[in-house]
Write a protein that holds these residues in place. Structure first.
Motif, mmCIF file in Angstrom:
data_model
loop_
_atom_site.group_PDB
_atom_site.id
_atom_site.type_symbol
_atom_site.label_atom_id
_atom_site.label_comp_id
_atom_site.label_asym_id
_atom_site.label_seq_id
_atom_site.Cartn_x
_atom_site.Cartn_y
_atom_site.Cartn_z
ATOM 1 N N SER A 1 -1.688 -11.746 -25.928
ATOM 2 C CA SER A 1 -1.992 -12.682 -25.650
ATOM 3 C C SER A 1 -0.506 -12.747 -25.726
ATOM 4 N N VAL B 1 0.426 -10.148 -22.085
ATOM 5 C CA VAL B 1 0.130 -11.138 -20.943
ATOM 6 C C VAL B 1 0.840 -11.812 -20.915
ATOM 7 N N SER C 1 -4.537 -16.984 -20.906
ATOM 8 C CA SER C 1 -4.366 -16.461 -21.066
ATOM 9 C C SER C 1 -5.628 -15.683 -22.896
ATOM 10 N N ARG C 2 -5.201 -17.153 -23.085
ATOM 11 C CA ARG C 2 -5.456 -16.417 -24.814
ATOM 12 C C ARG C 2 -6.710 -16.633 -24.392
ATOM 13 N N SER D 1 -8.666 -13.100 -23.024
ATOM 14 C CA SER D 1 -8.394 -12.493 -23.928
ATOM 15 C C SER D 1 -9.399 -12.762 -25.129
#
Lengths: 893, 87, 122
Positions: free
Chosen positions: A354, A358, A383-384, A387
């Protein structure tokens, strides 16, 4: 027999308990009652994510195959923990002071916050960890299958793949819930850590329980175990030296570099002092974990049928003895090992993916002028979470595609070698100031390439990715490039071979490139902060804090604004605060003042940052600031030098320009002078020549002849006089005139001058003879020449009806003044400035024959006599003053 | 309770002791490493010239060294935890 | 013949010499030592040739020449310039100002006569 539903229920119940524990821990932490959660023992237990299912189940299988070699996997981390003072302490301090979020962040941050390095490390970590996650899924599904095989056919277990999918999904849910509650990935995940700690206890307890059962329940005590060991197939020491050292080194390196280990060791570390407890407690945990491995392996080999999978002895041994409860516990131990690893690894990987892949991409895709601060929070969380899901999905896919089995079982060590590639960059980064990002990137890439080529890709089996022919003969038949015998060195164990070459070439290129390239400024600053981490984060205590700060501020200020100014500034401030000495309290007022003072030298932003860094105890060390201050000073000195040099250049240029102007003026003067001389000479010569020709005319009358001859004569005299004057002037101007100094009476000198002027009688001269009675020591003839000239001028130019010239004498101190004042209309101010120049002509054309050299000569004479001559305006007529020293000798000396 | 001794614990004359403790912390892993390398001298079964060590004895040796190192580290740890950083 | 020459010159001896030379040849010579009076004389009665000294008090010969060339009736009046400062710069200045002929002092008497005759168109 354990019903499958019961097994699932136990699993779910266990997971529910973990949820509750994690939730409870989060609540307590949120309520501020986290004292207990921050215990060093919790920290120690959280480190147990090192012991995955691979070690829980696999260690026994490992021992059953290779004897004591499995210990290397525990000895490496033990060495790191025992030696915490040397390495971990610094790593943790850096992690805390720099707010490091992952191993990728550490390396990227150290080398100038390099995006490229972050991506490299992240990708390598993903590649190295994904198979490892797959391995955990495999172990859980395998353990399920063990129970399924034991049970009646009344229930049909879902396919192994489906089990793995359920496990992966459940883990993803847990990790997302407890792993992404905080945006700041640097904050502790109290819930996760607590759950990991509980799991650590469960797996240790399970393994010890099985061990105790095996030793005292089956083997009949320690003595019996020893006998059975001696009788087993692994009775003899069979560890090669290469593997003993190589694998110990490898496990030590992996312990530091594995993303999940970095997460719990550094990122989740709440207090540096926990390290000192963990330094012995974690090795003790590892010892306890490995204590019963050998007995279980030996008994398993002895008791269980020959074809039994030794990797599952921990589970099958109690089952075969009818100890279903113990088997259940053992299953939970393995489940704990697997889940804790997967949870932490996916958090760590998700953070890296992330933050380093990302987010940079997302930020780059944003329109530049849009402020993104509001959006980043939600983007970061999404995003985390994505991921985490992606990492687990990758692990699941890897598991499905690899089909499980032996290829996956070997992935543990292979994964270790992959992540161990971070070690040179990591150690170089925190101990060697010369290390730079280019070296780290090249070393990492080369090490990773060798790892992939010599170990990772061949691990899929001959013909899977690398062809059999390539493995046997090397690419294009080049023997020394064979993946498992690089540089022609054969006979090495594949893992040791890969460790040797990848680490060696990684380190060599890292060091080599670092030596031959230069780090950028940010890298240097970050490097200094990492390497000097202990000098900067010295904790200040109590009343000393303000003094230490003030002293640091003073030292810094001295380097920027100079010792005297800085000391005065500080002393004044201390005085105002009613203190003696140079160290005032760093009150806001004082800091503001200091900042303003410094801003004058280094600019406001820098000054603010410098003061802020010292006072705020931020992550930049005082030494670094001193270095910056020194650099600033050097730069200022340098620019001062440059300024001085350019000033000098400007001066030189100005001088040159002046000289050039002077030369040009001189050249023009010379031209003017020559043309004037030409004019003055040619004019009489024109008359002479013209009349000389006319005189040749025989028809000329006598009177005319006489008159014309007279003209020729006078013009000749005029010519001669001009030449005399020119020579005279030349001698006087060059200062080569020989003065004939003698004492004489001034009155007599004036008398002589008047008579020599041969006046026509038109001009009346007024004098005061009484005042003229004085002796003057000078060149009498030269002075007379001046006087004569002035008297003649008066006669020529005085346009009054009754021209008068008054000659008056007076003494002013040592100076004798002789004034010649006539009653004419004088000279206009403009003219009075040029009358002493050669060939000057008055603008009204009043000119009587002279070539305009008379006053020029007068001035030169008077200057030679040590005096001066000036035109006196406002005297009611033409007025000249000759000032002379009473004794010319004085002036001459 | 940890705060007060922290200030008074290291009087100036303790500087020597502090440095020796830090030295010990550095030497311990080296010592452990050397002791753990001794198994390399036992040799592997390579044709029966010398009998390789027995696994049982080896295990006892390794676990004893391991435990010894852990105990030493445990004894050092409380002191090291209080040392202010000096390198 | 009775042609008129206007001599503008400030050096008395040279005036006398030129007057002598030209009068002997039958010219009528008017002299002025100052530009202003000379211009007035020209306006009063146009001479056939002007002899102009380059270096005069108050207004230089070049300025007078420029004035002459700036007036319609004197634009094509022949002007012979005399200069004592034998420099090429002076000659250039004179030619720029539109001089008809140019002589450097000292001159030969016959030369002056020839040039004045040529300028007058004889």
């Amino acid at each position: 027999m354990v019903p499958f539903n019961f097994l699932v229920a136990v699993c779910l119940g266990y997971v529910a308990i973990l949820f509750l524990v994690a939730f409870w821990a989060e609540r307590r932490a949120a309520a501020g009652k986290d004292g207990w959660l921050r215990s060093p023992y919790i920290y120690t237990l959280s480190l147990s994510v090192y012991c995955t299912a691979w070690t829980f189940y696999g260690a026994v299988g490992y021992a059953a195959r290779s004897g004591l070699e499995f210990l290397t996997i525990y000895l490496g981390p033990t060495a790191i923990m025992i030696g915490w003072w040397l390495l971990l302490r610094k790593l943790v301090r850096i992690g805390q002071s720099q707010r490091i979020t992952s191993v990728a962040d550490l390396i990227s941050s150290r080398f100038g916050k390099s995006t490229v390095l972050g991506v490299i490390v992240t990708l390598l970590a993903v590649v190295g960890t994904t198979p490892y996650i797959a391995l955990q899924l495999q172990s859980v599904t395998l353990s399920f299958s063990v129970f399924a095989a034991q049970s009646s056919e009344a229930w049909t277990p879902p396919s192994l793949n489906a089990t793995a999918l359920w496990v992966a999904g459940g883990l993803a849910a847990f990790t997302i819930i407890f792993g992404t509650r905080k945006i700041d990935s640097n904050e502790r995940h109290h819930g996760v850590v607590m759950a990991i700690a509980v799991e650590a206890v469960v797996k240790l307890f399970a393994l010890i329980a099985v061990g105790v059962f095996v030793v005292w329940g089956i083997a009949g005590g320690v003595g019996g175990v020893m006998e059975r060991i001696d009788a087993s197939p692994i009775a003899q020491w069979q560890v090669t030296n290469g593997r003993w050292i190589g694998l110990t080194f490898l496990s030590a390196a992996a312990f530091l570099c594995l993303p999940r280990m970095f997460q719990v060791l550094v990122v989740e570390n709440a207090d540096e002092r926990h390290l000192s407890t963990a330094s012995w407690a974690f090795p003790a945990y590892l010892l306890a974990m490995s204590l019963f491995v050998l007995p279980i392996a030996v008994i398993g080999l002895e008791v269980l049928p020959a074809g039994a999978n030794p990797d599952l002895f921990v589970l099958t041994l109690p089952l075969s003895m009818g100890q279903e409860g113990l088997a259940m516990l053992s299953f939970l131990g393995g489940f704990s090992s697997a889940t804790s690893m997967v949870i932490v690894a996916s958090i760590a990987l998700a953070t890296m993916v992330s933050n380093h892949i990302v987010m940079p991409i997302w930020l780059r895709l944003q329109p530049k002028d849009v402020s993104v601060s509001g959006d980043v929070r939600s983007v970061l969380i999404v995003s985390r979470r994505a991921s985490i899901a992606a990492v687990l999905a990758l692990g699941y896919m890897y598991y499905v595609m690899s089909g499980g089995g032996a290829a996956l079982a070997a992935i543990g060590l292979i994964s270790f070698v992959g992540v161990a590639q971070f070690l040179p960059a990591m150690l170089g980064g925190i101990f060697w100031r010369g290390a730079n990002g280019r070296g780290a990137a090249v070393g990492l890439l080369l090490g990773a390439a060798i790892w992939a080529y010599s170990l990772f890709l061949p691990s899929f089996g001959a013909g899977a990715i690398l062809s059999e022919q390539l493995l046997a003969e090397g690419p294009w038949g080049v023997g020394w490039l064979r993946p498992q015998a690089l540089f022609g060195i054969e006979g090495l164990d594949p893992v040791v071979h890969a460790v040797l070459w990848s680490m060696l070439l990684n380190t060599v290129t890292f060091v080599g490139v670092s030596l031959f390239t230069f780090p950028n400024a940010l890298e240097r600053l970050q490097g200094a902060q990492f390497i000097n981490v202990f000098h900067l984060s010295r904790e200040t205590k109590g009343w000393q804090a303000s003094r230490v700060e003030s002293e640091d501020l003073l030292i810094m200020a001295q380097r920027i604004i100079g010792g005297r100014d800085a000391q005065r500034l500080f002393a004044d401030a201390a005085n105002k605060q009613g203190k003696v000495g140079y160290l005032p309290d760093p009150t806001p007022e004082f800091l503001e003042k200091l900042e303003r003072e410094l801003a004058g030298s280094v600019g406001a932003a820098t000054a603010h940052a410098m003061v802020g860094q010292i006072v705020g105890r931020a992550s930049v060390s005082v030494e670094d600031l001193m270095a910056v201050a020194d650099e600033t000073q050097q730069m200022m000195e340098y620019s001062n030098q440059l300024e001085a040099k350019s000033d000098e250049l400007a001066r030189t240029a100005r001088k040159l320009r002046e000289a050039n102007e002077k030369l040009t003026a001189l050249s023009e003067q010379k031209d003017t002078f020559l043309s004037q001389i030409s004019h003055e000479l040619r004019t009489p010569m024109t008359s002479i020549r013209a009349f000389a020709e006319i005189l040749q005319d025989p028809s000329l009358e006598h009177d005319d002849t006489k008159r014309y001859a007279d003209i020729i004569f006078r013009e000749t005299i005029r010519l001669t006089r001009l030449l005399d004057d020119l020579l005279d002037l030349s001698v006087l101007e060059n200062g080569t005139v020989a003065l004939d100094i003698s004492a004489g009476d001034l009155g007599a000198l004036i008398d002589r001058s008047i008579s020599a002027a041969a006046l026509t009688g038109r001009l009346t001269i007024k004098r005061n003879p009484a005042r003229e009675v004085r002796v003057i020591e000078t060149d009498q003839d030269r002075l007379a020449q001046v006087f004569i000239n002035l008297i003649k001028n008066a006669e020529k130019y005085c346009d009054a009806d009754k021209p008068e010239l008054k000659i008056s004498v007076r003494s002013v101190g040592d100076v004798l003044q002789v004034d010649f004042v006539d009653n004419g209309k004088g000279i206009s101010p403009a003219d009075s400035e040029v009358i002493f120049e050669k060939f000057s002509r008055l603008s009204d054309g009043a000119r009587a024959g002279g070539a305009g050299l008379g006053l020029a000569i007068c001035r030169e004479i008077v200057l030679n006599l040590g005096g001066e001559i000036a035109y006196l305006p406002g005297q009611g007529g033409g007025a000249f003053r000759v000032s002379l020293p009473s004794r010319v000798a004085l002036a001459a000396e | 309770m940890a705060e007060r001794p922290k200030i008074s614990f290291f009087l100036p004359q303790d500087g020597f002791r502090r440095r020796r403790l830090a030295d010990a912390a550095r030497i311990l892993p080296v010592l452990g490493g050397i002791l753990m390398m001794i198994p390399m001298l036992w040799g592997v079964d390579q044709g029966g010239e010398a009998d390789p060590a027995k696994t049982s004895n080896a295990a006892v040796y390794v676990f004893c060294v391991w435990a010894g190192v852990i105990i030493a580290a445990a004894m050092l740890a409380p002191f090291l935890a209080r040392i202010e950083d000096e390198d | 013949m009775g042609k008129r020459v206007l001599l503008i010159e400030d050096e008395p001896n040279i005036i006398e010499a030129v007057r002598f030379i030209l009068s002997r040849d039958g010219w009528h010579v008017d002299t002025h030592s100052d530009g202003a009076t000379a211009m007035a004389a020209v306006a009063h009665r146009m001479p056939d040739v002007i002899i102009l000294d380059a270096m005069l008090p108050n207004r230089s010969g070049f300025e007078i020449l420029r004035d002459l060339r700036g007036q319609d009736d004197t634009r094509n009046l022949p002007v012979l310039m005399l200069t004592a400062r034998g420099q090429t710069k002076d000659r250039e200045r004179a030619e720029e100002a539109g001089v008809s002929d140019y002589m450097t002092k000292p001159f030969s008497n016959s030369d002056v006569l020839e040039r004045v005759r040529a300028l007058a168109g004889d």
